[in-house]
Design a protein around this motif. Structure first.
Motif, PDB file in Angstrom:
ATOM      1  N   LEU A 215      14.672 -26.339  -1.949  1.00 18.70           N
ATOM      2  CA  LEU A 215      14.659 -25.319  -2.999  1.00 18.70           C
ATOM      3  C   LEU A 215      15.094 -25.971  -4.311  1.00 18.70           C
ATOM      4  CD1 LEU A 215      16.250 -22.219  -1.238  1.00 18.70           C
ATOM      5  CD2 LEU A 215      13.858 -22.571  -1.836  1.00 18.70           C
ATOM      6  N   GLN A 216      14.178 -26.018  -5.264  1.00 19.20           N
ATOM      7  CA  GLN A 216      14.505 -26.589  -6.571  1.00 19.20           C
ATOM      8  C   GLN A 216      15.263 -25.573  -7.416  1.00 19.20           C
ATOM      9  OE1 GLN A 216      11.125 -27.451  -9.063  1.00 19.20           O
ATOM     10  NE2 GLN A 216      12.226 -28.977 -10.276  1.00 19.20           N
ATOM     11  N   GLY A 217      16.266 -26.064  -8.155  1.00 18.50           N
ATOM     12  CA  GLY A 217      17.041 -25.164  -9.011  1.00 18.50           C
ATOM     13  C   GLY A 217      18.097 -24.373  -8.284  1.00 18.50           C
ATOM     14  N   PHE A 218      18.431 -24.815  -7.075  1.00 16.56           N
ATOM     15  CA  PHE A 218      19.480 -24.160  -6.281  1.00 16.56           C
ATOM     16  C   PHE A 218      20.449 -25.216  -5.760  1.00 16.56           C
ATOM     17  CE2 PHE A 218      16.263 -20.931  -6.232  1.00 16.56           C
ATOM     18  CZ  PHE A 218      16.943 -19.726  -6.122  1.00 16.56           C
ATOM     19  N   LEU A 219      21.670 -24.794  -5.493  1.00 16.71           N
ATOM     20  CA  LEU A 219      22.658 -25.647  -4.829  1.00 16.71           C
ATOM     21  C   LEU A 219      23.271 -24.886  -3.660  1.00 16.71           C
ATOM     22  CD1 LEU A 219      24.580 -27.347  -7.786  1.00 16.71           C
ATOM     23  CD2 LEU A 219      22.961 -28.427  -6.229  1.00 16.71           C
ATOM     24  N   GLU A 220      23.612 -25.630  -2.621  1.00 16.89           N
ATOM     25  CA  GLU A 220      24.278 -25.022  -1.468  1.00 16.89           C
ATOM     26  C   GLU A 220      25.779 -25.013  -1.712  1.00 16.89           C
ATOM     27  OE1 GLU A 220      23.527 -27.031   2.184  1.00 16.89           O
ATOM     28  OE2 GLU A 220      24.759 -25.665   3.379  1.00 16.89           O
ATOM     29  N   THR A 221      26.390 -23.864  -1.574  1.00 15.29           N
ATOM     30  CA  THR A 221      27.847 -23.790  -1.750  1.00 15.29           C
ATOM     31  C   THR A 221      28.537 -24.234  -0.459  1.00 15.29           C
ATOM     32  OG1 THR A 221      28.007 -21.522  -0.944  1.00 15.29           O
ATOM     33  CG2 THR A 221      27.522 -21.824  -3.283  1.00 15.29           C
ATOM     34  N   SER A 222      29.845 -24.345  -0.506  1.00 12.17           N
ATOM     35  CA  SER A 222      30.589 -24.645   0.715  1.00 12.17           C
ATOM     36  C   SER A 222      30.503 -23.441   1.658  1.00 12.17           C
ATOM     37  CB  SER A 222      32.053 -24.955   0.398  1.00 12.17           C
ATOM     38  OG  SER A 222      32.757 -23.753   0.134  1.00 12.17           O
ATOM     39  N   ASN A 223      30.708 -23.693   2.941  1.00 12.51           N
ATOM     40  CA  ASN A 223      30.673 -22.578   3.898  1.00 12.51           C
ATOM     41  C   ASN A 223      32.078 -22.091   4.250  1.00 12.51           C
ATOM     42  OD1 ASN A 223      31.600 -24.599   5.528  1.00 12.51           O
ATOM     43  ND2 ASN A 223      29.854 -24.635   6.923  1.00 12.51           N
ATOM     44  N   VAL A 224      33.042 -22.357   3.338  1.00  9.91           N
ATOM     45  CA  VAL A 224      34.424 -21.910   3.550  1.00  9.91           C
ATOM     46  C   VAL A 224      34.537 -20.417   3.269  1.00  9.91           C
ATOM     47  CG1 VAL A 224      36.812 -22.135   2.767  1.00  9.91           C
ATOM     48  CG2 VAL A 224      35.372 -24.172   3.003  1.00  9.91           C
ATOM     49  N   ASN A 225      35.122 -19.691   4.218  1.00 10.99           N
ATOM     50  CA  ASN A 225      35.399 -18.268   4.039  1.00 10.99           C
ATOM     51  C   ASN A 225      36.890 -18.141   3.708  1.00 10.99           C
ATOM     52  OD1 ASN A 225      36.226 -15.571   4.556  1.00 10.99           O
ATOM     53  ND2 ASN A 225      34.374 -15.241   5.765  1.00 10.99           N
TER      54      ASN A 225
END
Length: 261
Positions: A215-225
Motif C-alpha cells: 500500500l503506497q502512502g500508508f505506514l503500519e503502526t505498532s501492534n501495541v495495545n
C-alpha cells in the motif's frame, strides 16, 4: 527455608515482565513495531515422596507423592507478528505491507536485513533507501526526471516521466516470508536478521499467493495495545508485591524461630 529463594525467583521473573511491558509501551508509536510477550516456566521439583513408589510391603502405591516446586524462570520473550493498523501519510515512498511479508534491506556489510517499516526515501542517486540510507532490495532507482512515482499493490514501481504518456516501469519490489517469524533476530532500527530458528527467507512478489500486498502512502503502526499493556503492568506489579510479601513473611517466621529459647 525454600520460600525465600522461591519468592526471589518470582520477583526476578516479574521484573523481567515489567521490562518487556515497558519496552512495548516505549515503542507504541514506533512504525511496524511488534509487541513482545513474556513466557514463564516452573523450575525443577524436589521429590520428597515420589509418586508411584510403594508405601508398604504389600505393594500399595503412593497415588500422588510430594513434590515441592522451586520457583519460576523466564522461558521466552515471544514476539507477536500480528498486523498493526495502517495509517495514511500521503507520502510517495511510505509503504505498508498488508498481510505477510518483510521488505528486504541491504546492510553496509552486504548482509540482507528484513523490516516491515516502509518509511523509505530517495538518496542522491535516486535509489530507494531507509532512514539510515540502506538500500531497498532489489535495488530500485527512480529517474531524476520523474515527476511522479506510483507503486502498485504487487510492488511494481512506475515512474511518470515528463513529456511521456506511458508510465516507465523502473523495477519490482519483492518481499520475504519466513516459516517462523518470531525466530528472526531483532537488531534495532526496526530491522531483523534471518536465523536458523526463523528458517530461510522465501522471496516472492507482493499480492501473490501467501504474500501481502503493498500500500503506497500508508505506514503500519505498532501492534501495541496500551490498555492491555497497562493491565499487564498492574498485574506484574501485584505479583511482584505478593512475592515480596512472601519474603517478608518468611523472614518473620525465621525471626520467630531464632527468638525461641
Amino acid at each position: 527455608m525454600r520460600s525465600l529463594s522461591i519468592a526471589a525467583t518470582g520477583m526476578e521473573a516479574q521484573q523481567r515482565n515489567v521490562e518487556v511491558v515497558s519496552n512495548n509501551l516505549a515503542n507504541m508509536n514506533t512504525t511496524a513495531y511488534m509487541r513482545r510477550r513474556t513466557e514463564f516456566q516452573d523450575l525443577l521439583y524436589q521429590n520428597l515422596r515420589r509418586a508411584g513408589s510403594t508405601s508398604s510391603d504389600a505393594g500399595t502405591i503412593v497415588p500422588s507423592g510430594v513434590q515441592i516446586g522451586l520457583g519460576v524462570k523466564l522461558a521466552a520473550v515471544y514476539r507477536i507478528h500480528e498486523q498493526g493498523n495502517l495509517t495514511a501519510t500521503d507520502n510517495t515512498f511510505d509503504l505498508a505491507i498488508q498481510g505477510k511479508g518483510f521488505f528486504q534491506v541491504q546492510m553496509p556489510n552486504g548482509d540482507t536485513a528484513y523490516t516491515r517499516d516502509g518509511t523509505f526515501q530517495l538518496n542522491a542517486q535516486g535509489q530507494i533507501v531507509t532512514h539510515d540510507g540502506y538500500l531497498l532490495q532489489p535495488n530500485l532507482t527512480v529517474p531524476s526526471n520523474a515527476v511522479d512515482v506510483s507503486i502498485n499493490a504487487s510492488g511494481e514501481v512506475l515512474a511518470k516521466i515528463e513529456g511521456q504518456v506511458a508510465l516507465q516501469n523502473v523495477g519490482q519490489i519483492q518481499t520475504a516470508n519466513f516459516a517462523n517469524e518470531p525466530g528472526l533476530q531483532a537488531i534495532g532500527s526496526n530491522l531483523y536478521l534471518e536465523t536458523p530458528a526463523s528458517g530461510n527467507a522465501t522471496i516472492g512478489t507482493p499480492a501473490s499467493s501467501g504474500y501481502g500486498s503493498i500500500l503506497q502512502g500508508f505506514l503500519e503502526t505498532s501492534n501495541v495495545n496500551a490498555v492491555e499493556e497497562i493491565s499487564n503492568l498492574i498485574s506484574a506489579q501485584r505479583a511482584y508485591e505478593m512475592n515480596s510479601k512472601v519474603i517478608q513473611t518468611s523472614d518473620d517466621m525465621m525471626g520467630t524461630l531464632t527468638s525461641l529459647r
